[in-house]
Structures are given as structure tokens and as C-alpha cells.
Design an enzyme around this catalytic site. Structure first.
Site, mmCIF file in Angstrom:
data_model
loop_
_atom_site.group_PDB
_atom_site.id
_atom_site.type_symbol
_atom_site.label_atom_id
_atom_site.label_comp_id
_atom_site.label_asym_id
_atom_site.label_seq_id
_atom_site.Cartn_x
_atom_site.Cartn_y
_atom_site.Cartn_z
ATOM 1 N N ARG A 190 -6.228 59.316 -88.683
ATOM 2 C CA ARG A 190 -6.033 60.250 -87.557
ATOM 3 C C ARG A 190 -7.231 60.174 -86.632
ATOM 4 N NH1 ARG A 190 -1.880 64.800 -88.773
ATOM 5 N NH2 ARG A 190 -0.278 63.244 -88.541
ATOM 6 N N GLN A 197 -3.580 56.983 -82.346
ATOM 7 C CA GLN A 197 -2.537 57.963 -82.018
ATOM 8 C C GLN A 197 -1.214 57.308 -81.624
ATOM 9 O OE1 GLN A 197 -4.541 60.604 -79.324
ATOM 10 N NE2 GLN A 197 -4.243 62.352 -80.678
ATOM 11 N N ASP A 224 0.892 56.549 -84.705
ATOM 12 C CA ASP A 224 0.978 57.608 -85.709
ATOM 13 C C ASP A 224 2.429 58.074 -85.895
ATOM 14 O OD1 ASP A 224 0.758 59.845 -87.254
ATOM 15 O OD2 ASP A 224 -0.821 60.785 -86.074
ATOM 16 N N SER A 251 3.073 61.881 -86.747
ATOM 17 C CA SER A 251 3.090 62.798 -85.602
ATOM 18 C C SER A 251 4.403 62.671 -84.831
ATOM 19 C CB SER A 251 1.925 62.497 -84.649
ATOM 20 O OG SER A 251 0.725 62.914 -85.238
ATOM 21 N N TYR A 295 -6.611 67.482 -91.128
ATOM 22 C CA TYR A 295 -5.633 68.032 -92.064
ATOM 23 C C TYR A 295 -6.206 69.275 -92.750
ATOM 24 C CZ TYR A 295 -2.727 63.788 -92.033
ATOM 25 O OH TYR A 295 -1.901 62.768 -91.690
#
Ligand code: NAD
Length: 402
Positions: free
Chosen positions: A128, A133, A136, A139, A235
Site C-alpha cells: 500500500r 495504487q 491495487d 481497493s 491497515y
């Protein structure tokens, strides 16, 4: 480099790992794209659309695997435990598989692929960090699940979400409480707001308060010490049972006053904390709805049963484990974008190239050259640690042997 896209075999799975619009992106980096016949149909992408985009359609799955250097899947063996076993007979040494694998939940599946010489990139392991991103998948899929959870609740609730002032009187807006305001939770908050509900949110990570409020929802304040609740990568950390007991107690009132409760609280690789007890459910008004997005990892509600609908005292509890598949077109579009970005990262001069000095490549790599290489997975499998590549060590060229 032949990049193959298989038809998903998990029961009810409607997503596909590549959409026609992204075939060109793979061709541009030197890939020849082959798609199993019918792979995209359930998501709205016909074989003809892939053909027009420049892919070859292959009817025979064995032939597809045999000729592939790279296989793209939504669900590899670890997230497709029964039907996925069929692929174990089709893989070959040196094949690269990229997809979701639930490596922390099912590390043994990664071992089975390692034993067959498969190089597996488990997309859940993407670090992360900002640079990653665009790759990901967690997500992306959480965004879809958060949105769809709200629609599921709205569809089932015997009330409307928005306030209505009509000649027949005023209807109060529905009250929605979202527990866990990560990617899915924030999307649920935004979607419920758009539908006109009065929304509240809660998360153990203190940084989230501002994000909840920026969406126009109220952050439920609780006298709980959450100062160190955030772990690595943004997290949540696992907290002790006494914390969860207090949290359940403090939240019960908010749960009782809500028409809809959407729970998304998760701890990576761990069972989800039980935050809504059977008693709290009984405290809700009949007709209320709970959508438990943590169902796959045991659920945040004590009464949740994965992929079943439970009715307790007039309260309906949904435990869907594959909501992204219910929005297959957009889910596939996002998933495919994440994967094509990742394929570009592990390609150089039109060939697979694994630069283990790159954090994103190294951390996502689950198996390579007959070994489970990810340290966390080795620990879960009780395997001794491997020597990890040091910064400055030469990049590892991947020679796909067939
Ligand atoms: P997740 O699915 O693991 O968990 C969902 C949410 O549940 C989290 O916000 C977590 O804090 C919360 N939670 C855990 N225990 C709880 C409890 N007892 N009570 C209430 N809430 C609880 O997490 P996620 O949604 O995948 O991501 C979490 C965060 O990671 C994001 O909000 C974001 O800040 C960060 N993130 C960063 C990147 C990046 O930089 N590339 C990408 C994605 C997410």
C-alpha cells in the site's frame, strides 16, 4: 510473450481479468493476447469485442495454458479452491500467473503452485504505497463492494433512503451506520449519502474521522483508546478482546437506532472482529438490514453466515462474499486496469522480467522457481526463511521454460 486470459471457473463468478479496451495496452508492451472463448461474456464483453481489439480467441483451455507465458485470472487456485484445482493439471514450469490468491488465508494453495514451478503474483500482496495504487485490486474491488452493499440494503429495506416531504406527509430519511471506514466503508458512506440517507461512520483508525466527515457523514465518537490502532500500510492492527468487548457495548446503541448497518471491519490475514452481537441485532427495529462485508473472514456480526440471508427478529443479515462479481462490467474494467499496469511493471523489451529490487514486484511475488518466496507465506507454512535479495543485487531475469 503470450498473455492468456482464462474463463473464470469459480461458481457464479462473472468478472474477467482483461477487458477488450486494454488488449492494446498489452500489445504495446510486446504481448500477444489470447483469450479463452466466452471469458468475458458474463461481464458484457463478447469474443468478437476481444477479436476486434486484437486478441486471439482460443476454445481449448489446455492449449491456452500450454502456449502461455503469462496467465491473467481473477481467481487463481487460492480464491477458487474447488474448481481451480483443474488448472493444476494445465500449468507448466515457468508459467507466470497473476491474479487474486488469498495467500494469507490459503497459503497451502500457493505451495501447490510453487511445487509445479509456477511463478505466482498474488495481487492481494501489492504494497500500500502511492506508486502501487494503480495496481491495487483490493481497493478497486472494495470500492465496488461498498457501493453495491448500499444498494443491497436499500433494495431490501422497507423504507426509502431520502427524506420526502409530500402531500401525503413527511417521511424521515433512513439512518445508515457504517462500521469500518476503509475503502469499502467510505464508498458505502458516499453511496448512502447520495441516496439521501442520514449516515454515521466509525473506524478504529483515528485518521479516518476527517475522511468520514468530508463525505458529509457523522463520525461516531467513542471513549476508546485507538491511538495505536493503525499498523503498517494504513491497515488496522488486531486489538485485544477487551477492546472489542467495549466497542460492542458502546456501539450497540448506535446499531439499535440505525435502519441499516454496513460492516466492513477487517484485519488483513486475520479473522474479522465480532462487533455486532446477536443481542445488538435483536435491539434493531424489525425490517432493519445488516450487510456484513466481512462475511468471508467470519463476519463482523455474530449471526452472519457467508452468502446466506439470515433473518433474526425481523432483521435481515446479508453476508455476501463476492459483491464485485455482481457489478461485473465495471469490476472487470477496474481489475483489468490494475493487472495491465502490473504486467507492464514485470515486462521489459517484450519479455517477462522480474526486478526483485522493486518493492512492488518483490512483495507481490508469492512463488518463484519452485519455492514459496514471500516471507509471510513461508512463516504461515512453517518453512524456513529464504535469503532475500539485497538492494543492489542483480535483477532476476525470468526465463520461462516450457
Ligand atoms: P480493510 O479492508 O483491511 O479494513 C476495513 C476497515 O476496517 C479499515 O479502515 C480498518 O481500520 C477498519 N477496522 C478494523 N477493525 C475495526 C474495528 N474494530 N472497528 C471499526 N473499524 C475497524 O482496509 P482497507 O479498506 O483495504 O484499507 C484501509 C486503509 O488503507 C484505507 O482507508 C487507506 O487509508 C489505506 N490504503 C492505502 C493505499 C495506498 O496508499 N496505496 C491503498 C488502499 C488503502
Amino acid at each position: 510473450m503470450i498473455i492468456a486470459v482464462t474463463r473464470e471457473t469459480f461458481p457464479g463468478e462473472r468478472r474477467v481479468a482483461l477487458v477488450p479496451a486494454l488488449v492494446a495496452a498489452l500489445k504495446k508492451i510486446g504481448g500477444e493476447v489470447r483469450v479463452e472463448a466466452g471469458a468475458g461474456v458474463a461481464a458484457g464483453f463478447t469474443d468478437d469485442a476481444y477479436r476486434t481489439a486484437g486478441a486471439e480467441i482460443v476454445a481449448d483451455r489446455r492449449q491456452l495454458f500450454d502456449t502461455a507465458d503469462v496467465v491473467l485470472q481473477v481467481r487463481t487456485l487460492g480464491t477458487n479452491l474447488a474448481a481451480g484445482r483443474g488448472d493444476l493439471d494445465l500449468v507448466h514450469e515457468g508459467l507466470i500467473i497473476i491474479g487474486t490468491a488469498d495467500p494469507l488465508g490459503n497459503p497451502h494453495s500457493t505451495k501447490e503452485l510453487a511445487d509445479r514451478g509456477v511463478t505466482l503474483f498474488a495481487m492481494e500482496l501489492i504494497p500500500r504505497i502511492t506508486r502501487a495504487q494503480s495496481m491495487d485490486v483490493l481497493s478497486s474491488m472494495a470500492t465496488i463492494a461498498g457501493y453495491k452493499a448500499v444498494l443491497l440494503a436499500a433494495n431490501h429495506l422497507p423504507k426509502m433512503f431520502p427524506m420526502m416531504m409530500t402531500a401525503a406527509g413527511t417521511l424521515k430519511p433512513a439512518k445508515v451506520f457504517v462500521i469500518g471506514a476503509g475503502v469499502a466503508g467510505l464508498q458505502a458512506i458516499a453511496s448512502a449519502k447520495r441516496l439521501g440517507a442520514v449516515v454515521q461512520g466509525y473506524d478504529v483508525r483515528p485518521a479516518v474521522k476527517e475522511q468520514v466527515e468530508s463525505l458529509g457523514a457523522k463520525f461516531v465518537a467513542m471513549p476508546l483508546a485507538t491511538g495505536d490502532a493503525e499498523g503498517a500500510g494504513g491497515y488496522a492492527k488486531q486489538l485485544d478482546e477487551e477492546f472489542y468487548r467495549r466497542q460492542r457495548e458502546l456501539m450497540a446503541q448506535t446499531v439499535a437506532a440505525s435502519d441499516v448497518c454496513i460492516t466492513t471491519a477487517a484485519i488483513p490475514g486475520k479473522k474479522s472482529p465480532v462487533l455486532v452481537t446477536a443481542d445488538a441485532v435483536r435491539g434493531m427495529a424489525p425490517g432493519s438490514v445488516i450487510v456484513d462485508l466481512a462475511a468471508e473472514r467470519g463476519g463482523n456480526c455474530e449471526l452472519t453466515r457467508p452468502d446466506e440471508t439470515v433473518v433474526e427478529n425481523g432483521v435481515t443479515i446479508f453476508g455476501p462474499t463476492n459483491l464485485p462479481s455482481e457489478v461485473p462490467n465495471h469490476a472487470s474494467q477496474m481489475y483489468a486496469k490494475n493487472l495491465t499496469n502490473f504486467v507492464a511493471l514485470v515486462t521489459r523489451d517484450g519479455k517477462p522480467h522480474l526486478n526483485l529490487e522493486d518493492q512492488v514486484v518483490r512483495e507481490t511475488l508469492a512463488t518463484h522457481r519452485g519455492e514459496v518466496v514471500n516471507p509471510r507465506l513461508r512463516e504461515l507454512l512453517n518453512l524456513p526463511p529464504l535469503a532475500t535479495p539485497q538492494p543492489g543485487s542483480p535483477p532476476v531475469d525470468h526465463l520461462a521454460s516450457k
